[in-house]
Design a protein around this motif. Structure first.
Motif, PDB file in Angstrom:
ATOM      1  N   SER A   3      -7.184   9.961  14.780  1.00  0.00           N
ATOM      2  CA  SER A   3      -7.199  11.401  13.978  1.00  0.00           C
ATOM      3  C   SER A   3      -6.879  11.082  12.413  1.00  0.00           C
ATOM      4  N   HIS A   4      -7.104  12.227  11.887  1.00  0.00           N
ATOM      5  CA  HIS A   4      -7.020  12.198  10.326  1.00  0.00           C
ATOM      6  C   HIS A   4      -5.529  11.643  10.218  1.00  0.00           C
ATOM      7  N   LEU A   5      -4.513  11.926  10.896  1.00  0.00           N
ATOM      8  CA  LEU A   5      -3.299  11.509  10.492  1.00  0.00           C
ATOM      9  C   LEU A   5      -3.009   9.960  10.909  1.00  0.00           C
ATOM     10  N   ASP A   6      -3.607   9.394  11.931  1.00  0.00           N
ATOM     11  CA  ASP A   6      -3.567   8.287  11.985  1.00  0.00           C
ATOM     12  C   ASP A   6      -4.082   7.148  10.815  1.00  0.00           C
ATOM     13  N   SER A   7      -5.443   7.856  10.525  1.00  0.00           N
ATOM     14  CA  SER A   7      -6.186   6.874   9.506  1.00  0.00           C
ATOM     15  C   SER A   7      -5.434   7.262   8.199  1.00  0.00           C
ATOM     16  N   SER A   8      -4.648   8.174   7.803  1.00  0.00           N
ATOM     17  CA  SER A   8      -3.950   8.542   6.535  1.00  0.00           C
ATOM     18  C   SER A   8      -2.903   7.461   6.746  1.00  0.00           C
ATOM     19  N   SER A   9      -2.014   7.508   7.786  1.00  0.00           N
ATOM     20  CA  SER A   9      -0.872   6.739   7.590  1.00  0.00           C
ATOM     21  C   SER A   9      -1.222   5.188   7.777  1.00  0.00           C
ATOM     22  N   LYS A  10      -2.200   4.719   8.333  1.00  0.00           N
ATOM     23  CA  LYS A  10      -2.890   3.143   8.138  1.00  0.00           C
ATOM     24  C   LYS A  10      -3.198   2.946   6.782  1.00  0.00           C
ATOM     25  N   VAL A  12      -1.822   4.234   4.080  1.00  0.00           N
ATOM     26  CA  VAL A  12      -0.576   3.982   3.221  1.00  0.00           C
ATOM     27  C   VAL A  12      -0.074   2.907   3.623  1.00  0.00           C
ATOM     28  N   GLU A  13      -0.076   2.618   4.743  1.00  0.00           N
ATOM     29  CA  GLU A  13       0.494   1.054   5.067  1.00  0.00           C
ATOM     30  C   GLU A  13      -0.280   0.061   4.713  1.00  0.00           C
ATOM     31  N   ASN A  14      -1.503   0.178   4.682  1.00  0.00           N
ATOM     32  CA  ASN A  14      -2.042  -0.858   4.102  1.00  0.00           C
ATOM     33  C   ASN A  14      -1.987  -1.036   2.444  1.00  0.00           C
ATOM     34  N   GLU A  15      -1.565   0.075   1.815  1.00  0.00           N
ATOM     35  CA  GLU A  15      -1.757   0.076   0.743  1.00  0.00           C
ATOM     36  C   GLU A  15      -0.232  -0.532   0.261  1.00  0.00           C
ATOM     37  N   ASP A  18      -0.409  -4.292   0.450  1.00  0.00           N
ATOM     38  CA  ASP A  18      -0.978  -4.891  -0.680  1.00  0.00           C
ATOM     39  C   ASP A  18      -0.069  -4.803  -1.997  1.00  0.00           C
ATOM     40  N   GLU A  19       0.695  -3.651  -2.046  1.00  0.00           N
ATOM     41  CA  GLU A  19       1.725  -3.762  -3.095  1.00  0.00           C
ATOM     42  C   GLU A  19       2.785  -4.894  -2.834  1.00  0.00           C
ATOM     43  N   PHE A  20       3.027  -4.959  -1.591  1.00  0.00           N
ATOM     44  CA  PHE A  20       4.296  -6.029  -1.335  1.00  0.00           C
ATOM     45  C   PHE A  20       3.450  -7.198  -1.536  1.00  0.00           C
ATOM     46  N   GLU A  21       2.350  -7.702  -1.295  1.00  0.00           N
ATOM     47  CA  GLU A  21       1.664  -9.039  -1.525  1.00  0.00           C
ATOM     48  C   GLU A  21       1.720  -9.263  -2.886  1.00  0.00           C
ATOM     49  N   ARG A  22       1.274  -8.144  -3.660  1.00  0.00           N
ATOM     50  CA  ARG A  22       1.145  -8.275  -5.478  1.00  0.00           C
ATOM     51  C   ARG A  22       2.622  -8.510  -5.738  1.00  0.00           C
ATOM     52  N   SER A  23       3.595  -7.886  -5.363  1.00  0.00           N
ATOM     53  CA  SER A  23       4.925  -8.096  -6.063  1.00  0.00           C
ATOM     54  C   SER A  23       5.505  -9.454  -5.558  1.00  0.00           C
ATOM     55  N   PHE A  24       5.159 -10.025  -4.225  1.00  0.00           N
ATOM     56  CA  PHE A  24       5.806 -11.077  -3.895  1.00  0.00           C
ATOM     57  C   PHE A  24       5.123 -12.471  -4.725  1.00  0.00           C
ATOM     58  N   LYS A  25       3.607 -12.219  -4.656  1.00  0.00           N
ATOM     59  CA  LYS A  25       3.041 -13.157  -5.546  1.00  0.00           C
ATOM     60  C   LYS A  25       3.475 -13.484  -7.068  1.00  0.00           C
ATOM     61  N   GLU A  26       3.948 -12.291  -7.553  1.00  0.00           N
ATOM     62  CA  GLU A  26       4.492 -12.221  -8.796  1.00  0.00           C
ATOM     63  C   GLU A  26       5.729 -12.830  -9.114  1.00  0.00           C
ATOM     64  N   MET A  27       6.688 -12.378  -8.145  1.00  0.00           N
ATOM     65  CA  MET A  27       8.033 -13.112  -7.956  1.00  0.00           C
ATOM     66  C   MET A  27       7.873 -14.561  -7.678  1.00  0.00           C
TER      67      MET A  27
END
Length: 332
Positions: A3-10, A12-15, A18-27
């Motif tokens: 569904s569009h909702l499933d794909s949208s939530s996935k 957001v989850e991936n984003e 990615d954001e966590f990975e970036r901030s973790f590497k920075e830290m």
């Protein structure tokens, strides 16, 4: 079809990932860096303790995302202080009415499979909760536990051990890992060098004393929420401590169970001799498919350090421990 909702939530989850990975590497780039024993992998100092990046990432992720519930049970420990044994005992206490002698998961799975580590599996912990097994383990120091664990008031069980035995057990564990590792940078570990680093606190989840003291002080302040155990005392009177554990975590034995010797049966099932001789703990690899399960079962003996440390080394470590624990009311 997704569904569009499933794909949208996935998305957001991936984003978010990615954001966590970036901030973790920075830290990570800002943290003090040290070499682990045998140059196996870099250690990073975070909130006063040394961790490998994989575990550090799990701790930081849990700090940001893990939501403990009041019914959760956290098994906390420094590495090689009786974690495998404690996991099997508590798992058996909690699930004693769910399985019989022939269906118990410990017959076919490692204790580390049935009780996951927060640093590695906190995102999937809700599955265990849903199965009625609300127990999670961690080597994280008390000061690095997710706020939700403290705020929820969930039960915490901490086990510690004579640091001399802990060091020797950790040394052998790391030797085994390096022997079976494909890491070409890793080198044989020199016992004296490893001992020196252990004394200085530069080892995985070290310094040892700071780790123990964090939980000890918290247990003195909150004895109703934190149970502090000593490996040696548990080895001496295991049935007594299994009864205490069952009471503390909210799964006390009934009068009928006492008559049937249920606690005694759990102690026998979770004994070093029994667990180490199960096929799963002799031949299989652990949940990460990296470490062989048999590496978690070396000897489990009290005082084995005498076979590896000189009297001078033992006296030095004892002195460091006494000095650090001075005035705390704790002795090891």
């Amino acid at each position: 079809m997704e569904s569009h909702l499933d794909s949208s939530s996935k998305h957001v989850e991936n984003e978010n990932e990615d954001e966590f990975e970036r901030s973790f590497k920075e830290m990570l780039s800002t943290l003090p860096k040290g070499n682990s024993w045998g140059n196996f992998e870099n250690l990073f100092q975070y909130q006063g303790f040394w961790l490998y990046p994989t575990y550090l990432k799990g701790v930081v992720s849990a700090q940001q995302q893990f939501q403990a519930q009041p019914s959760d049970i956290m098994l906390c420990s420094f590495p090689k202080t009786g974690t495998t044994w404690l996991k099997s005992l508590i798992f058996s206490i909690i699930t004693r009415t769910s399985f019989d002698d022939s269906t118990c998961p410990l017959l076919s799975k490692s204790p580390h499979d049935v009780v996951p580590f927060m640093e590695l599996h906190h995102a999937h912990f809700s599955t265990h909760r849903d199965l009625g097994i609300p127990v999670l383990a961690t080597h994280a120091p008390y000061s690095s536990l997710p706020r939700s664990i403290i705020d929820s008031g969930c039960r915490i069980v901490y086990i510690c051990r004579d640091p001399k035995d802990s060091f020797v057990s950790l040394y052998h564990f790391k030797v085994q890992i390096i022997r079976t590792s494909k890491n070409t940078q890793a080198q044989p570990i020199d016992l004296n060098e490893a001992f020196e680093l252990f004394c200085e606190g530069e080892n995985i989840y070290g310094p040892y004393c700071d780790h123990v003291l964090g939980y000890w002080k918290a247990s003195v302040e909150h004895p109703d929420k934190i149970m502090f155990l000593k490996y040696e005392e548990m080895k001496d009177e295991t049935v007594l401590y299994v009864n205490k554990l069952a009471e503390f975590i909210g799964y006390p034995f009934s009068l009928e169970e006492h008559k049937k010797g249920v606690a005694e049966k759990i102690v026998k099932k979770c004994s070093f001799e029994n667990l180490s001789n199960l096929e799963v703990n002799k031949s299989e690899k652990d949940y990460r498919k990296v470490i062989q399960n048999k590496m978690f079962f070396r000897k489990g003996k009290v005082g084995d350090w005498k076979n590896y440390l000189t009297p001078e080394m033992a006296a030095r470590l004892d002195q460091i421990i006494q000095q650090k624990l001075s005035g705390s009311g704790l002795s090891l």
